[in-house]
Every structure is written in structure tokens, then in C-alpha cells.
Design a protein around this motif. Structure first.
Motif, PDB file in Angstrom:
ATOM      1  N   GLN A  13       4.942   1.430   0.837  1.00  0.00           N
ATOM      2  CA  GLN A  13       5.828   1.833  -0.254  1.00  0.00           C
ATOM      3  C   GLN A  13       6.744   2.977   0.180  1.00  0.00           C
ATOM      4  O   GLN A  13       7.947   2.960  -0.088  1.00  0.00           O
ATOM      5  CB  GLN A  13       4.975   2.266  -1.451  1.00  0.00           C
ATOM      6  CG  GLN A  13       5.769   2.772  -2.628  1.00  0.00           C
ATOM      7  CD  GLN A  13       4.855   3.137  -3.781  1.00  0.00           C
ATOM      8  OE1 GLN A  13       4.263   2.283  -4.420  1.00  0.00           O
ATOM      9  NE2 GLN A  13       4.741   4.435  -4.042  1.00  0.00           N
ATOM     10  N   ASN A  14       6.189   3.967   0.857  1.00  0.00           N
ATOM     11  CA  ASN A  14       6.999   5.105   1.312  1.00  0.00           C
ATOM     12  C   ASN A  14       8.004   4.692   2.383  1.00  0.00           C
ATOM     13  O   ASN A  14       9.160   5.141   2.392  1.00  0.00           O
ATOM     14  CB  ASN A  14       6.083   6.210   1.840  1.00  0.00           C
ATOM     15  CG  ASN A  14       5.249   6.838   0.745  1.00  0.00           C
ATOM     16  OD1 ASN A  14       5.659   6.841  -0.414  1.00  0.00           O
ATOM     17  ND2 ASN A  14       4.092   7.353   1.094  1.00  0.00           N
ATOM     18  N   PRO A  64       9.947   6.411  -4.045  1.00  0.00           N
ATOM     19  CA  PRO A  64       8.763   5.536  -4.007  1.00  0.00           C
ATOM     20  C   PRO A  64       8.412   4.960  -5.369  1.00  0.00           C
ATOM     21  O   PRO A  64       7.991   3.807  -5.473  1.00  0.00           O
ATOM     22  CB  PRO A  64       7.658   6.465  -3.491  1.00  0.00           C
ATOM     23  CG  PRO A  64       8.383   7.491  -2.678  1.00  0.00           C
ATOM     24  CD  PRO A  64       9.693   7.708  -3.374  1.00  0.00           C
ATOM     25  N   ASN A 108       0.850  -1.176   0.000  1.00  0.00           N
ATOM     26  CA  ASN A 108       0.000   0.000   0.000  1.00  0.00           C
ATOM     27  C   ASN A 108       0.892   1.234   0.000  1.00  0.00           C
ATOM     28  O   ASN A 108       2.123   1.132   0.042  1.00  0.00           O
ATOM     29  CB  ASN A 108      -0.966  -0.004   1.190  1.00  0.00           C
ATOM     30  CG  ASN A 108      -0.241  -0.089   2.529  1.00  0.00           C
ATOM     31  OD1 ASN A 108       0.866   0.446   2.692  1.00  0.00           O
ATOM     32  ND2 ASN A 108      -0.852  -0.767   3.501  1.00  0.00           N
ATOM     33  N   ALA A 109       0.301   2.407  -0.041  1.00  0.00           N
ATOM     34  CA  ALA A 109       1.083   3.636  -0.164  1.00  0.00           C
ATOM     35  C   ALA A 109       2.007   3.848   1.029  1.00  0.00           C
ATOM     36  O   ALA A 109       3.163   4.263   0.876  1.00  0.00           O
ATOM     37  CB  ALA A 109       0.138   4.832  -0.313  1.00  0.00           C
ATOM     38  N   SER A 110       1.517   3.534   2.227  1.00  0.00           N
ATOM     39  CA  SER A 110       2.328   3.728   3.428  1.00  0.00           C
ATOM     40  C   SER A 110       3.548   2.802   3.428  1.00  0.00           C
ATOM     41  O   SER A 110       4.668   3.223   3.736  1.00  0.00           O
ATOM     42  CB  SER A 110       1.470   3.479   4.673  1.00  0.00           C
ATOM     43  OG  SER A 110       2.251   3.564   5.847  1.00  0.00           O
ATOM     44  N   ARG A 119       7.896   1.023  -6.382  1.00  0.00           N
ATOM     45  CA  ARG A 119       6.690   0.522  -7.042  1.00  0.00           C
ATOM     46  C   ARG A 119       7.026  -0.231  -8.321  1.00  0.00           C
ATOM     47  O   ARG A 119       6.509  -1.321  -8.584  1.00  0.00           O
ATOM     48  CB  ARG A 119       5.753   1.694  -7.358  1.00  0.00           C
ATOM     49  CG  ARG A 119       4.428   1.245  -7.990  1.00  0.00           C
ATOM     50  CD  ARG A 119       3.456   2.388  -8.177  1.00  0.00           C
ATOM     51  NE  ARG A 119       3.890   3.308  -9.224  1.00  0.00           N
ATOM     52  CZ  ARG A 119       4.372   4.522  -9.024  1.00  0.00           C
ATOM     53  NH1 ARG A 119       4.487   4.991  -7.786  1.00  0.00           N
ATOM     54  NH2 ARG A 119       4.749   5.296 -10.032  1.00  0.00           N
TER      55      ARG A 119
END
Length: 635
Positions: free
Chosen positions: A48-49, A59, A44-46, A63
């Protein structure tokens, strides 16, 4: 080169060379990524960061690495799984591979390239129809356990589909005074017991199970080729299928056919008719030397539809049996067996049509297939004329120009039916329920070949005490066009060119010119069949239409369609009022679009509502004119 495969410009290239976070990962960074991937292949985005900070990468790099890693191992997983599936004593594992003589390359329904769907060619080998989806695939990861379950579902569902096709009593019963068939629930449950069916217990729940059979002017191999391609599937049913894509190819021919997980969105007739979304497995198999079976069955591995809302529509084993009968024709038996949970109450004017299972039923699918097959055959005859009396040079300078006209008209019709949903592309909350069945919406114009701005769409549906044929004749008549079409400016029109798309003269593509407007023409396509009719049109300036008919690039021509749809109201004769006019009721939907560009762009909420008000006034005035012309002003 960047990870995306694009060549960076000098400025970005210099910036990357001076940065510690460059594209090529070190061994230490790869080890960090590999370790995280083993436990969590989807980020998820969190996550990934967080991982980007730990590995000292951007990031986007994280991805792209994860996407490439998943793609790298996908083929190995699928191959290993298919080879490990044991053979089963069913139609699925019979020797169903078609002979080489049965394989035909049908020309593309629409030769126009669709860059948004990354169209690629099908591959056909000597043993089977091999499908590697030409549409962009959403690289969802399906675990081996999911794939095993899906193969088991396909085996049982394909056998069920064959039985539904071959058997009549006691599973099928006449369900209407017009002799339409539907499934007898108790007999079906006894014959095909399945405790995992997702029955929703609700008053809004409805099961539809019609069957119909007709002759279609295409061979079985041509139809299957189009059914397996999501782009061609949309082109074959432009008035029903508004979205389609392949999620995952599970079997591209190992068992003599194809199995793929697909998504589609269905929507027809009017913004008042609710759209239906399905994730489903499509399997195609050759049953005997002249017969193919296409089977669809719902399977939602994500437990949610694309929008994040749980699926309210569920497809039991459905599809069609296609039997080649020679002379380029096939006998098609269509079964559409679905459960629908209505999220919203069905609008009253569409209630009979929906509840009588005609709106999304087997008859509409098969009649649309007949009509589009006829359109395709006429288009091929027009592009490659063999009759000596076909004088194409009188209107089109080149056959390429005729082909262009057919293609851009097809794009126009498809775009028109896509906008009827009016819920997917709203950038502002201005769509509202105004009077009765009126809908107004504003969306950002994303067509790069059109001026930047906004598009206002207005639509309304109403019941008329006239047959759909009579209503269609009114709209089709050039002499009455000035009474309703705002593009004419109240003037008469002249027909400049016509291309037939069917045996009926009403089925055609025309180029018309409003009098007193020399620089603006109108491209129009009309179609009628036993289920209803449509008239779709769009303004095109003289330079663009000249380019089209002279063989220019049709992809660069902007198109903003408007139009009308007409259908029977679905009421049986015994249910109608005693008045003679009510015996032939129909439902009319009027839809038009307006491009708003330049300093008139409605950027604020107040401006948007002002646009909605003015467009609604225009819509209301058009409907008043139509009612007056049809003698229905008192409705």
C-alpha cells in the motif's frame, strides 16, 4: 466530501486544496491502481505504501480505492457464480421456498440500536426469507473456486443434517445413564464417508456429538429470522455466543433459503473454560410446509481464526430441525457435532461437565433457546399488557420505561458474559493465575459514556457440595445479600420494582436499593433453568434509573455488570462420593468489575500490579464470606 463520506472541516479542506495529492485521482493514477489491482486485489501495508508513492497518493486514498473497487465487482461475481451452479438431485435444490403465509415479521429481540454492528433491517419477500446481513461484513474476497467448493459442501452437509435429524439407529446411540444420545462413530463414518474431515490425532482431541429435542415458544419462521441475523443470534444466546458476524453472503434466497459464511466465538460459565472459535457456513432451508432446517458446517477459507491462530474447533454438519406445531410453538431437534482440540488442559472442576458434553452441547443450546424464547414472550406481554390486573403504572410512568428497563438489562447480561473470557481485551499483561481458579485483569475503559480510566475485572470459580438451586437461592435472597455484595456496604436492601421474565418467580428483572444509599440503586436480572442459573447486577445512580423508567435514552446510561454463574458439576450419581452433600455438587463463578478513574489510573507496571494485588485481596475476602455463609469454610 472525503473518500470516507465525511465532510472535512475548514482547516483540513484548505490543506487539501493546497496539496498536489487531492482526493480525485487523475486518469494516470487510476491506470496505475487498475494495473496493480489486476495482479493483487488485496494489499499489505508495505504494498500500500509503495503504491501510494508510485501514484503520488496518500496511503489512505489507495486503501479506500481498493476497498471500493472490490465492493464494485463483488455483486457481479456472486450473481454470475450462482447462476452458473448446476442443479443437483438433493434437498438443496428442491422447491423449498416458503409460502407467503409462512413469513412472519418477528419483533426484534432487542430493539436497542447497536451502532457498532451497523444494524439494518431484514428484507423479506414473497418467495423466501432474504438475508442481507445486518452486521458489519468483513470484505474478504472469496474466489470463484472457493465459492464453488462451498456450495458443494453445503449440498452434502445439508443432506447429512437431514439424515441425522430423521434417523436413529444405528447412527445414534444412548451415551449416558441419563439417556442422552451421541453419534456412533463407525456407523457415522460408513454412512457419511468424507476423507477431507480434519481429524487431529492427539490425546487432547475430543469429538462431541449430542442430540436433544424440546418444544420452544416461537414459530419456525421467527426462529429462522433470528438465526440468520448475527446480532439477533447473539441476543438469542447471550450466555453462549459472545461474538458473531457475517463474513460473506453467498445466497440471499435464490434457492429458497439463505447461505452465508459466518464467524462466531462461544464462551460460557467461567474464565477457566476455554473459548471456541468457528468460521462456518450457515444454510437455512424449508424442508416442508411446516419444517425448516438450519445447518452449520465449518469452513475456514483463511486457514486461521481471527486471532491468527489455527482453528482448534471444527464443526461437522450441525444445527437444528424446526417443526411448527401450532399455537406459536415449535419442536426443535438440535445436533451439535464438533471436534475440539484442547489447547490447555481442562481445569479439574469443569472436567466432568466438559467431557460429558454438557458445557457446549445440544442440551445447553436448546435449554437456552427455551429460556430466551420465554423471556421474549414475557417481555412482549409486559410491554403490551392485555391483562386487567397488570398495574404497570405503580412503578413505571410509561410503557416506554418498562421497555427501556428490559433492554438495558439485556445489555447488562450480554456484557457480563462477554467479560468472562477475560483474554480478548487486555491492554496490559497483568492477568495471571493466582490461587486455584482466580483471574485478575486490567483493561482500558472504552465506554465513551463512562469516565475515562481502567476497569479491573476479578473472577474465580470453585466447587461447592451443594445443589445449584440451593446456591442460587442464597444469592437471590435479599436478606443474605449484605453477606457477599460489596455494593451494599454491609447493609440490607429493599426491592423497589420487579419485571417477570418467565413462569418461575426467580426469572425476573429487579431494581433494588441498598439501605443508607439514597443516590445509588442496583439493576439486577436473575435466571434459572435445568442447566444452571445466573445473577447479574450493576450499580446505577438514581438520576439514570429515573430517566430509564420515564422513557429516557437508555443508550446513554453506562453499565458495568458483575455477577455469578452456577451450574451442576456434571458428575453422575454413580461417580460421586458416598457423602450425602457430594450428591448435589455445583460450580460457582463469582465475577466483579471496578472502574478506576482519575488520579488513581494505574499507568505503570508497578501500579498495575498493586491494583491486581488489592483486587485479588477483595476477591478472596468475598469468597471467604460466601463459604462461611454457605457452611463451606473448610473447603
Amino acid at each position: 466530501m472525503t473518500d470516507s463520506g465525511e465532510e472535512p472541516n475548514d482547516e483540513s479542506s484548505n490543506s487539501q486544496r493546497g496539496s498536489k495529492r487531492h482526493n480525485r485521482q487523475s486518469m494516470e493514477q487510476i491506470q496505475i491502481l487498475e494495473a496493480f489491482f489486476e495482479n493483487c486485489p488485496l494489499l499489505n501495508a508495505s504494498q500500500q505504501n509503495q503504491l501510494a508513492r508510485e501514484a503520488e497518493l496518500e496511503p489512505k486514498q489507495v486503501r479506500m480505492w481498493f476497498q471500493n473497487k472490490r465492493t464494485q465487482i463483488k455483486c457481479e461475481r456472486v450473481s454470475k457464480h450462482i447462476s452458473s451452479v448446476p442443479e443437483r438431485p438433493s434437498v438443496m435444490v428442491s422447491n423449498l421456498a416458503p409460502s407467503k403465509s409462512n413469513l412472519v415479521y418477528p419483533p426484534s429481540f432487542g430493539q436497542e440500536n447497536n451502532t457498532n454492528n451497523n444494524v439494518q433491517a431484514h428484507s423479506i419477500n414473497t418467495n423466501n426469507i432474504s438475508i442481507m446481513s445486518p452486521s458489519r461484513q468483513e470484505h474478504y474476497e472469496l474466489h470463484d473456486r472457493q465459492k464453488t467448493k462451498m456450495f458443494e459442501i453445503v449440498v452434502a452437509s445439508m443432506n447429512e443434517m437431514v439424515e441425522l435429524w430423521k434417523r436413529n439407529d444405528p447412527i445414534w446411540i444412548d451415551s449416558s445413564s441419563e439417556g442422552r444420545c451421541s453419534i456412533h462413530r463407525e456407523s457415522y463414518e460408513r454412512t457419511f464417508p468424507n476423507p477431507n474431515r480434519p481429524y487431529y490425532q492427539s490425546s487432547a482431541n475430543r469429538i462431541e456429538s449430542p442430540k436433544d429435542c424440546e418444544v420452544v415458544s416461537m414459530t419456525a419462521s421467527e426462529l429462522i429470522h433470528n438465526f440468520l441475523d448475527p446480532v439477533k443470534w447473539m441476543e438469542l444466546f447471550p450466555t453462549i455466543v459472545t461474538k458473531a458476524r457475517t463474513v460473506e453472503v453467498l445466497d440471499s434466497g435464490t434457492w429458497g433459503g439463505s447461505i452465508q459464511l459466518m464467524y462466531e466465538k462461544l464462551h460460557i460459565l467461567s474464565p477457566l473454560v476455554e473459548a471456541r472459535d468457528f468460521f462456518f457456513i450457515r444454510s437455512c432451508r424449508q424442508f416442508d410446509p411446516t419444517t425448516w432446517i438450519m445447518m452449520d458446517v465449518s469452513y475456514d477459507p483463511f486457514n486461521e481464526i481471527q486471532s491468527g491462530v489455527h482453528s482448534y474447533s471444527w464443526k461437522f454438519p450441525s444445527g437444528c430441525a424446526i417443526q411448527d406445531i401450532g399455537n406459536g410453538q415449535s419442536k426443535v431437534t438440535w445436533v451439535e457435532h464438533v471436534q475440539v482440540y484442547e489447547k490447555k488442559q481442562v481445569h479439574r472442576i469443569f472436567r466432568d461437565l466438559l467431557c460429558d458434553r454438557q458445557t457446549y452441547g445440544a442440551k445447553r443450546w436448546i435449554v437456552t433457546l427455551q429460556r430466551m424464547s420465554e423471556r421474549y414472550n414475557f417481555a412482549m406481554g409486559a410491554i403490551c399488557p392485555t391483562r386487567h390486573d397488570f398495574n404497570v403504572a405503580r412503578v413505571f410512568n410509561y410503557l416506554e420505561g418498562l421497555k427501556n428497563t428490559i433492554q438495558i438489562s439485556q445489555r447488562m447480561v450480554k456484557n457480563f458474559f462477554e467479560i468472562l473470557s477475560m483474554t480478548d481485551n487486555l491492554d496490559f499483561p497483568t492477568s495471571s493465575r493466582l490461587n486455584r481458579g482466580d483471574r485478575i485483569s486490567i483493561r482500558i475503559n472504552e465506554e465513551i459514556i463512562q469516565p475515562k480510566g481502567f476497569i479491573a475485572t476479578a473472577a474465580t470459580s470453585l466447587w461447592l457440595p451443594l445443589s445449584f438451586q440451593d446456591v442460587f437461592n442464597f444469592f437471590k435472597d435479599d436478606k443474605t445479600r449484605s453477606q457477599w455484595d460489596i455494593l451494599t456496604g454491609g447493609n440490607n436492601v429493599i426491592e423497589l420494582a420487579r419485571v417477570l421474565t418467565g413462569t418461575l418467580p426467580e426469572n425476573s428483572i429487579t431494581i433494588i436499593q441498598p439501605c443508607m444509599q439514597k443516590e445509588m440503586l442496583v439493576l439486577q436480572e436473575t435466571s434459572i433453568d435445568s442447566m444452571g442459573a445466573f445473577l447479574v447486577y450493576a450499580p446505577i445512580d438514581l438520576r439514570a434509573i429515573t430517566s430509564i423508567v420515564n422513557g429516557g435514552d437508555v443508550k446513554r446510561v453506562p453499565i458495568l455488570p458483575s455477577g455469578i454463574t452456577i451450574s451442576p458439576d456434571g458428575r453422575l450419581s454413580s461417580d460421586r462420593d458416598s457423602t450425602a452433600n457430594a450428591e448435589n455438587g455445583s460450580i460457582l463463578t463469582v465475577t466483579f468489575q471496578i472502574l478506576i478513574s482519575g488520579h488513581n489510573n494505574p499507568t505503570s507496571q508497578k501500579q498495575q500490579m498493586e491494583v491486581v494485588a488489592s483486587v485479588h485481596y477483595l476477591l478472596s475476602s468475598i469468597i471467604l464470606k460466601i463459604k462461611a455463609a454457605l457452611g463451606c469454610s473448610d473447603l
